[in-house]
Design an enzyme around this catalytic site. Sequence first.
Site, PDB file in Angstrom:
ATOM      1  N   TRP A 111       1.080  -1.155  -0.077  1.00 44.49           N
ATOM      2  CA  TRP A 111      -0.165  -0.683   0.233  1.00 44.49           C
ATOM      3  C   TRP A 111       0.519   1.793   0.087  1.00 44.49           C
ATOM      4  O   TRP A 111       0.935   2.287  -0.737  1.00 44.49           O
ATOM      5  CB  TRP A 111      -0.697   0.298   0.913  1.00 44.49           C
ATOM      6  CG  TRP A 111      -2.196  -0.608   0.846  1.00 44.49           C
ATOM      7  CD1 TRP A 111      -2.492  -2.232   1.394  1.00 44.49           C
ATOM      8  CD2 TRP A 111      -3.332  -0.596  -0.014  1.00 44.49           C
ATOM      9  NE1 TRP A 111      -3.143  -3.211   0.883  1.00 44.49           N
ATOM     10  CE2 TRP A 111      -3.352  -2.080   0.224  1.00 44.49           C
ATOM     11  CE3 TRP A 111      -3.451   0.181  -1.260  1.00 44.49           C
ATOM     12  CZ2 TRP A 111      -4.984  -2.391  -0.634  1.00 44.49           C
ATOM     13  CZ3 TRP A 111      -4.782  -0.359  -2.349  1.00 44.49           C
ATOM     14  CH2 TRP A 111      -4.794  -1.324  -1.755  1.00 44.49           C
ATOM     15  N   ASP A 181      -2.049   6.325   6.019  1.00 42.67           N
ATOM     16  CA  ASP A 181      -3.274   5.393   5.650  1.00 42.67           C
ATOM     17  C   ASP A 181      -3.651   4.751   7.024  1.00 42.67           C
ATOM     18  O   ASP A 181      -2.284   3.736   7.086  1.00 42.67           O
ATOM     19  CB  ASP A 181      -3.231   5.014   4.499  1.00 42.67           C
ATOM     20  CG  ASP A 181      -3.571   4.105   3.649  1.00 42.67           C
ATOM     21  OD1 ASP A 181      -4.369   3.936   4.289  1.00 42.67           O
ATOM     22  OD2 ASP A 181      -3.465   3.578   2.572  1.00 42.67           O
ATOM     23  N   LYS A 205     -12.739  -1.394   5.726  1.00 48.90           N
ATOM     24  CA  LYS A 205     -12.097  -2.704   6.181  1.00 48.90           C
ATOM     25  C   LYS A 205     -13.021  -2.971   7.811  1.00 48.90           C
ATOM     26  O   LYS A 205     -13.052  -4.023   8.509  1.00 48.90           O
ATOM     27  CB  LYS A 205     -10.829  -1.885   6.215  1.00 48.90           C
ATOM     28  CG  LYS A 205      -9.672  -2.854   5.440  1.00 48.90           C
ATOM     29  CD  LYS A 205      -9.897  -2.204   3.926  1.00 48.90           C
ATOM     30  CE  LYS A 205      -8.845  -2.625   2.995  1.00 48.90           C
ATOM     31  NZ  LYS A 205      -7.999  -1.706   1.939  1.00 48.90           N
TER      32      LYS A 205
HETATM   33  C1  LIG Z   1      -7.673  -1.120   1.040  1.00 49.45           C
HETATM   34  C2  LIG Z   1      -6.610  -0.016   1.861  1.00 49.45           C
HETATM   35  C3  LIG Z   1      -6.391   0.576   0.547  1.00 49.45           C
HETATM   36  C4  LIG Z   1      -7.348   0.873  -0.507  1.00 49.45           C
HETATM   37  O1  LIG Z   1      -8.332   1.209  -0.483  1.00 49.45           O
HETATM   38  P1  LIG Z   1      -9.638   1.466  -2.068  1.00 49.45           P
HETATM   39  O2  LIG Z   1     -10.731   1.509  -1.015  1.00 49.45           O
HETATM   40  O3  LIG Z   1      -9.843   0.035  -2.436  1.00 49.45           O
HETATM   41  O4  LIG Z   1      -8.540   3.214  -2.281  1.00 49.45           O
HETATM   42  C5  LIG Z   1      -5.317   1.491   0.855  1.00 49.45           C
HETATM   43  N1  LIG Z   1      -4.386   1.489   1.493  1.00 49.45           N
HETATM   44  C6  LIG Z   1      -4.395   0.452   2.673  1.00 49.45           C
HETATM   45  C7  LIG Z   1      -3.848   0.492   3.872  1.00 49.45           C
HETATM   46  C8  LIG Z   1      -5.612  -0.799   2.563  1.00 49.45           C
HETATM   47  O5  LIG Z   1      -6.084  -1.753   3.186  1.00 49.45           O
END
Ligand SMILES: *Cc1c(COP(=O)(O)O)cnc(C)c1O
Length: 369
Positions: A111, A181, A205
């Site tokens: 990521w 993030d 998530k």
């Molecule tokens: C799932 C995830 C993303 C991407 O998320 P999207 O909603 O598909 O854009 C980015 N960073 C992390 C840490 C993630 O778990």
Amino acid sequence: MDQAGKGVSVQRIYNFSAGPAVLPVEVLEKARAEMLDWHGSGMSVMEMSHRGKEFVGIARKAEADLRELMAIPADYKVLFLQGGATAQFAMIPLNLLGDRKSADYVNTGEWAKKAIKEAKRYCRVNIAASAEDANFTYAPPQEKWQVNPDSAYVHYTANETIGGVEFHWVPDTGKVPLVCDMSSNILSKPVDVSKYGLIYAGAQKNIGPAGLTIVIVREDQLGKAAPTIPSVFDYKIQAESESMLNTPATYGIYIAGLVFEWLKAKGGLAGMEKLNIEKSKLVYDFLDGTEFYRCPVARQDRSRMNIPFTLRDSALDEEFLKQAKGRGLIQLKGHRSVGGMRASVYNAMPVSGVRALVEFMGEFAKKHG
Ligand SMILES: *Cc1c(COP(=O)(O)O)cnc(C)c1O
């Protein structure tokens, strides 16, 4: 396993997906009960005007509950946006660079790499620290970070959803704002929001349904956006319109609000942290006690949310997944980029699901070991 309780009997499976992921069964039941007629309005939340008093009330309550759960200080804006964390990979440089030419990124895995790649379209990227030297199996310690003081911000990934590496500490970046993030571990434990310039997370998530993205941004970071930025991507414009410049992800905000109420009833984020330590420890203690399975991540940086592991003999992978599915344990296949297995055990995964997984893994190892 009938987790649905009273009324209609429903078979619920234990879903270890990394996202979209399991939601609390109590939240789904409440949404079901309110589906056709929300609080006497005669409508589903899906059918409401986003500017009507019912929905505005839902959105305000969701924000207030999130602020309470995370103890978000008054000088931070909470935005309910769309486009996922992936849109944030671009929105962050577009909004925060101002007249600076570079941003710092910490490279911890899949990521982080995606965030870096996108940021490179807008600015110079300085890699402040990286765990590439050990195939992204650890979180680079603070003393390894080399932050460029001229950078607009420092970005890191609090939990690498694919690699299973989590920061159990908050980095100190001095005067350079910290951007995080938090897509896969937000709401899993208390965090000191005041240490961050910006926190963002896709909802699917640990918050609610896909389609909603939450951004928590300190007010001093607003107003620096590039002049050509699309208005829906401008944090300041979105903040001024209370995330309703356009129609927001109304149903996603509603479900997230129900999740926030559920979290409050469960003892808030301190209560969640305790449970998450307990659940992840069940799996890690088991993994460490066998020769049959292996977790590649450095002990001190292991994620409480996403637990990657491999079988000693990868020829057994397919059989493992097939038998797990037969026991009602699904989505245990690791990400295509790393292989092996991964068990995601977010807030909403009950302890009973983790126990069922560990029990199955023990039996499988005995049979095939
Ligand atoms: C799932 C995830 C993303 C991407 O998320 P999207 O909603 O598909 O854009 C980015 N960073 C992390 C840490 C993630 O778990």
